[in-house]
Design an enzyme around this catalytic site. Structure first.
Site, mmCIF file in Angstrom:
data_model
loop_
_atom_site.group_PDB
_atom_site.id
_atom_site.type_symbol
_atom_site.label_atom_id
_atom_site.label_comp_id
_atom_site.label_asym_id
_atom_site.label_seq_id
_atom_site.Cartn_x
_atom_site.Cartn_y
_atom_site.Cartn_z
ATOM 1 N N ARG A 98 29.886 -8.335 -66.126
ATOM 2 C CA ARG A 98 28.619 -8.112 -66.186
ATOM 3 C C ARG A 98 27.916 -7.244 -67.107
ATOM 4 O O ARG A 98 26.897 -7.565 -67.621
ATOM 5 C CB ARG A 98 27.845 -7.824 -64.626
ATOM 6 C CG ARG A 98 28.363 -6.419 -64.212
ATOM 7 C CD ARG A 98 28.196 -6.305 -62.832
ATOM 8 N NE ARG A 98 28.297 -4.677 -62.338
ATOM 9 C CZ ARG A 98 29.354 -4.453 -61.771
ATOM 10 N NH1 ARG A 98 30.297 -5.171 -61.866
ATOM 11 N NH2 ARG A 98 29.351 -3.016 -61.232
ATOM 12 N N ASP A 130 34.426 4.920 -61.753
ATOM 13 C CA ASP A 130 33.345 5.922 -62.313
ATOM 14 C C ASP A 130 32.545 6.260 -60.794
ATOM 15 O O ASP A 130 32.170 7.388 -60.578
ATOM 16 C CB ASP A 130 32.564 5.484 -63.490
ATOM 17 C CG ASP A 130 33.635 5.740 -64.670
ATOM 18 O OD1 ASP A 130 34.581 6.439 -64.583
ATOM 19 O OD2 ASP A 130 33.176 5.021 -65.518
ATOM 20 N N GLY A 170 39.441 4.629 -57.268
ATOM 21 C CA GLY A 170 38.203 3.796 -57.478
ATOM 22 C C GLY A 170 37.968 3.783 -59.132
ATOM 23 O O GLY A 170 38.615 4.419 -59.890
HETATM 24 N N1 ATP Z 1 33.781 1.051 -48.591
HETATM 25 C C1 ATP Z 1 32.804 0.777 -49.567
HETATM 26 N N2 ATP Z 1 31.740 -0.341 -49.492
HETATM 27 C C2 ATP Z 1 30.741 -0.289 -50.244
HETATM 28 N N3 ATP Z 1 30.543 0.487 -51.454
HETATM 29 C C3 ATP Z 1 31.504 1.679 -51.459
HETATM 30 C C4 ATP Z 1 32.432 1.798 -50.612
HETATM 31 N N4 ATP Z 1 33.235 2.799 -51.079
HETATM 32 C C5 ATP Z 1 32.903 3.290 -51.917
HETATM 33 N N5 ATP Z 1 31.705 2.533 -52.360
HETATM 34 C C6 ATP Z 1 30.614 2.638 -53.568
HETATM 35 O O1 ATP Z 1 30.959 1.601 -54.496
HETATM 36 C C7 ATP Z 1 30.396 2.050 -55.741
HETATM 37 C C8 ATP Z 1 31.467 1.360 -56.957
HETATM 38 O O2 ATP Z 1 32.532 1.857 -56.908
HETATM 39 P P1 ATP Z 1 33.806 2.076 -58.018
HETATM 40 O O3 ATP Z 1 33.311 3.014 -58.907
HETATM 41 O O4 ATP Z 1 35.114 2.551 -57.289
HETATM 42 O O5 ATP Z 1 33.996 0.718 -58.463
HETATM 43 P P2 ATP Z 1 33.331 -0.135 -59.543
HETATM 44 O O6 ATP Z 1 34.018 -1.457 -59.728
HETATM 45 O O7 ATP Z 1 34.227 0.546 -61.124
HETATM 46 O O8 ATP Z 1 32.149 0.052 -59.657
HETATM 47 P P3 ATP Z 1 30.994 0.004 -60.687
HETATM 48 O O9 ATP Z 1 31.403 -0.468 -61.840
HETATM 49 O O10 ATP Z 1 29.903 -0.605 -60.033
HETATM 50 O O11 ATP Z 1 30.765 1.647 -60.872
HETATM 51 C C9 ATP Z 1 30.480 3.538 -55.874
HETATM 52 O O12 ATP Z 1 29.410 3.881 -56.248
HETATM 53 C C10 ATP Z 1 30.736 3.955 -54.269
HETATM 54 O O13 ATP Z 1 29.746 4.725 -53.995
HETATM 55 C C1 LIG Z 2 28.736 -5.287 -80.780
HETATM 56 C C2 LIG Z 2 29.610 -4.636 -79.816
HETATM 57 C C3 LIG Z 2 28.714 -3.771 -78.845
HETATM 58 C C4 LIG Z 2 29.796 -2.848 -78.302
HETATM 59 C C5 LIG Z 2 29.191 -1.483 -77.705
HETATM 60 C C6 LIG Z 2 30.316 -0.680 -77.161
HETATM 61 C C7 LIG Z 2 29.479 0.582 -76.473
HETATM 62 C C8 LIG Z 2 30.416 1.164 -75.567
HETATM 63 C C9 LIG Z 2 29.954 2.455 -74.922
HETATM 64 C C10 LIG Z 2 30.406 2.395 -73.708
HETATM 65 C C11 LIG Z 2 30.128 3.912 -73.416
HETATM 66 C C12 LIG Z 2 30.460 4.035 -71.864
HETATM 67 C C13 LIG Z 2 29.925 5.282 -71.262
HETATM 68 C C14 LIG Z 2 30.366 5.408 -69.675
HETATM 69 C C15 LIG Z 2 29.493 5.303 -68.902
HETATM 70 C C16 LIG Z 2 29.858 5.256 -67.416
HETATM 71 O O1 LIG Z 2 29.243 6.677 -66.937
HETATM 72 C C17 LIG Z 2 29.064 4.190 -66.700
HETATM 73 C C18 LIG Z 2 29.415 4.102 -65.233
HETATM 74 O O2 LIG Z 2 30.845 3.629 -65.150
HETATM 75 N N1 LIG Z 2 29.350 2.790 -67.211
HETATM 76 C C19 LIG Z 2 28.338 2.038 -67.679
HETATM 77 C C20 LIG Z 2 28.793 0.923 -68.361
HETATM 78 O O3 LIG Z 2 27.284 2.423 -67.535
#
Ligand code: ATP
Ligand SMILES: CCCCCCCCCCCCC/C=C/[C@@H](O)[C@H](CO)NC(C)=O
Ligand code: CA
Length: 585
Positions: free
Chosen positions: A306, A193, A191
């Site tokens: 998004r 983060d 999956g």
């Molecule tokens: N079966 C499930 N149904 C719904 N949500 C779930 C399920 N299994 C895990 N999750 C939740 O889905 C969330 C997002 O999961 P994941 O990080 O794998 O995907 P993602 O697309 O990277 O999501 P995001 O970008 O929203 O973090 C996690 O916080 C997890 O708790």
């Molecule tokens: C004009 C161009 C702008 C680009 C800006 C780029 C900045 C990127 C920095 C990204 C850092 C991501 C750190 C990670 C965060 C994750 O913990 C979290 C969960 O997946 N992700 C987000 C998007 O919050």
């Protein structure tokens, strides 16, 4: 045939119709074609720790496993680094070589010695894994990725796995908190983060329960988790995988798991009053990153896009927020966030931390408490308006930002990097954001500070908890044409001088905050006075928090970024780069 010690073996072997001299000695297994002229002779050398498996017969595993069991042949599978490198780390692929021996006795000797060497040289190889697959993560391909790319490799390596496809959020966390984990060497999450965060919370919680320690107390030295975590990337954001392996690639990650690589990772605990809120490893961000997450939650239907949409909207809303940030600096003699070094595989700063934290070499025994109330006097305090306040325990590199939020941060040095971006003109802030996508130093801007820290406190200036909206009176952050923010000049020296202009309004509930449209600072007159905290992709319900970094609290099946991996300015793979970019080591 020669055999010196138990683990040395040398003999002639055939590969097809070519004769090779094969040697297993010490930490390496290598083979050289013998009948070639000297200058053409090439030796292929594989560290024993990177041998994936040894099988009798002529074995193939793709497209499906087939075994031609001739009694003089054996097949060795090993880690092969792909020549088409990736944007940051190296891609790993499964290498395969089929040897023929003059006799069955010699074949059996080779397979026995290689298998014994594997056990000796990589003691952390897992035998049994608990695997959680989020079927809805990222592009919803978790199941397919696991069954087509990962499971065949685990089977080849003799790993047995118990697979759970989750049916709800937090199922993996709850399982780890309550169910019997006996017999498992590690937990694998398929999956993104968010899924990794579930595993992190489950394992840390379980370990503290069993040790009788309170997670709520920020001064307690938490017990490191005995089970390793493997990440098979299959999410929208796979920042933890990218920052610890250097590439988002399920096969590479599966191979790191199989050979039992071990990468310690710092974890930040986030508390409100005396209750634990969450743990964070990649980004604890207030202001811009909190707003982007809150905004993106309203547009989940857009999928991974998004974040780009919300980033643009939040940037246009041109906000800054008042706050008091206090931090406990780490020892400046050990390292600095501006030293332009990078935390690579075998990092010496992190190794020294391991020696300091676990002086008796047993990772799971006496964990040295780095944090005590004695350090209270060393806190530094600053107050002002910020575009964003971010804390990261590692570089947090990701495909969008190949060097990350803090390029010189360390995965396992027991510290985090606190990045303060003071209020500034919109173009200045855009420059700061843009620098994350290139090799330009994002900290070399007059309105940005970075500090290596052990703990952080954030609070609102008095009265702010009750206030929710600020009348902007038009252009914000554009009052002073200087890049250095207009508020910074009155408040950044730590004297806690309050802002001349006070925000006004009333407190919103979380639901109200989420429902609030992001108002444009250029044309609208009301914006909320408080932001929210983005804690590794989850919104925190409190604004005033205390964070503490716990050195090397968990271990991943990874080894950090391998030396020699290249980073392109454009973030593309080496062979696809069209821009003639500079390579950064
Ligand atoms: N079966 C499930 N149904 C719904 N949500 C779930 C399920 N299994 C895990 N999750 C939740 O889905 C969330 C997002 O999961 P994941 O990080 O794998 O995907 P993602 O697309 O990277 O999501 P995001 O970008 O929203 O973090 C996690 O916080 C997890 O708790
Ligand atoms: C004009 C161009 C702008 C680009 C800006 C780029 C900045 C990127 C920095 C990204 C850092 C991501 C750190 C990670 C965060 C994750 O913990 C979290 C969960 O997946 N992700 C987000 C998007 O919050
Ligand atoms: Ca760190």
């Amino acid at each position: 045939m020669e055999m010196e010690t138990e683990l040395r073996l040398e003999s002639s072997l055939w590969v097809g119709n070519k004769r090779y001299r094969a040697v297993l000695s010490g930490w390496h297994f290598n083979w050289t074609e013998v009948d070639k002229k000297n200058r053409d002779k090439k030796t292929i050398s594989v560290p024993v720790a990177e041998v994936v498996g040894v099988e009798e017969g002529r074995v193939e595993i793709l497209p499906r496993k087939s075994v031609e069991d001739t009694d003089k042949d054996f097949t060795v599978f090993y880690v092969k680094r792909s020549s088409s490198g990736s944007s940051y780390g190296l891609l790993w692929r499964l290498g395969r070589i089929q040897f023929s021996c003059p006799s069955r006795v010699l074949r059996d000797q080779w397979t026995k010695h290689l298998r014994t060497a594997l056990k000796t040289h990589s003691p952390l190889r897992p035998n049994r894994l608990l695997v959680f697959i989020n079927p809805f993560g990222g592009k919803k391909k978790g199941r397919k990725i696991y069954h087509s790319l990962v499971a065949p490799l685990f089977e080849l390596a003799g790993i047995s796995s118990h697979v759970i496809v989750t049916e709800r959020a937090n199922q993996a966390r709850d399982h780890l908190l309550k169910k019997d984990l006996k017999g498992f060497d590690g937990v694998v999450c398929v999956g993104g983060d968010g899924m990794f965060s579930e595993i992190l919370h489950g394992l840390i919680g379980r370990t503290q329960q069993e040790a009788g320690l309170s997670e709520n107390d920020p001064t307690v030295a938490l017990q490191p988790c005995p089970l390793h975590i493997g990440i098979i990337p299959a999410g929208s954001t796979d920042c933890v995988c990218y920052a610890t392996v250097g590439v988002i690639d399920p096969v590479t990650s599966a191979l790191h798991i199989i050979i039992g690589d071990s990468q310690p990772l710092d974890v930040c605990s986030v508390h409100q009053a005396s209750a634990l809120m969450r743990y964070s490893v990649s980004l604890l961000g207030y202001g811009f990153y909190g707003d982007v997450l809150a905004e993106s939650e309203k547009h989940r239907w857009m999928g991974p896009l998004r974040y780009d949409y919300s980033g643009t909207m939040v940037y246009l809303s041109n906000r800054s927020y008042a706050g008091i940030v206090q931090y406990l600096p780490a020892d400046p003699l050990l390292s600095s966030p501006r030293d332009r070094t990078r935390c690579l595989s075998g990092c010496s700063v992190c190794s020294r931390t391991t020696e300091r934290l676990f002086p008796h070499s047993s990772v799971y025994s006496s964990h040295f408490n780095q944090f005590s109330s004695d350090s209270e006097g060393e806190w530094v305090s600053v107050e002002g308006r910020f575009r964003c306040v971010s804390l990261t325990c590692m570089s947090s590199s990701c495909p969008k930002s190949p060097l990350g939020l803090s390029p010189s941060a360390h995965l396992a040095d027991g510290t985090g990097d606190l990045i303060l971006v003071w209020d500034t003109h919109p173009l200045g802030f855009l420059k700061f954001l843009y620098r994350h996508t290139s090799t330009q130093d994002q900290f070399d801007l007059p309105f940005v500070e970075v500090h290596r820290v052990k703990a952080v406190r954030f609070s609102l200036p008095s009265g702010k908890e009750e206030e929710a909206y600020k009348e902007t009176g038009g252009l914000r952050g554009g009052i002073d044409e200087e890049e250095r923010g207009y508020i910074e000049t009155v408040s950044r020296n730590g004297s806690q001088q309050h802002l001349a202009e006070r925000d006004t309004g009333q407190e919103m509930t979380n639901e109200q905050k989420m429902a609030t449209p992001f108002l444009c600072g250029l044309c609208c007159s009301k914006v909320p006075a408080k932001s929210v905290w983005n804690c590794d992709g989850e919104i925190l319900s409190s604004t005033e928090i205390l964070c503490r970094i716990h050195g090397q609290l968990v271990r991943l099946y990874a080894r950090g970024i391998e030396e020699g991996a290249a980073v392109h300015n454009c973030g593309k793979e080496n062979d696809k780069c069209q821009m003639g970019c500079t390579l950064i080591k």
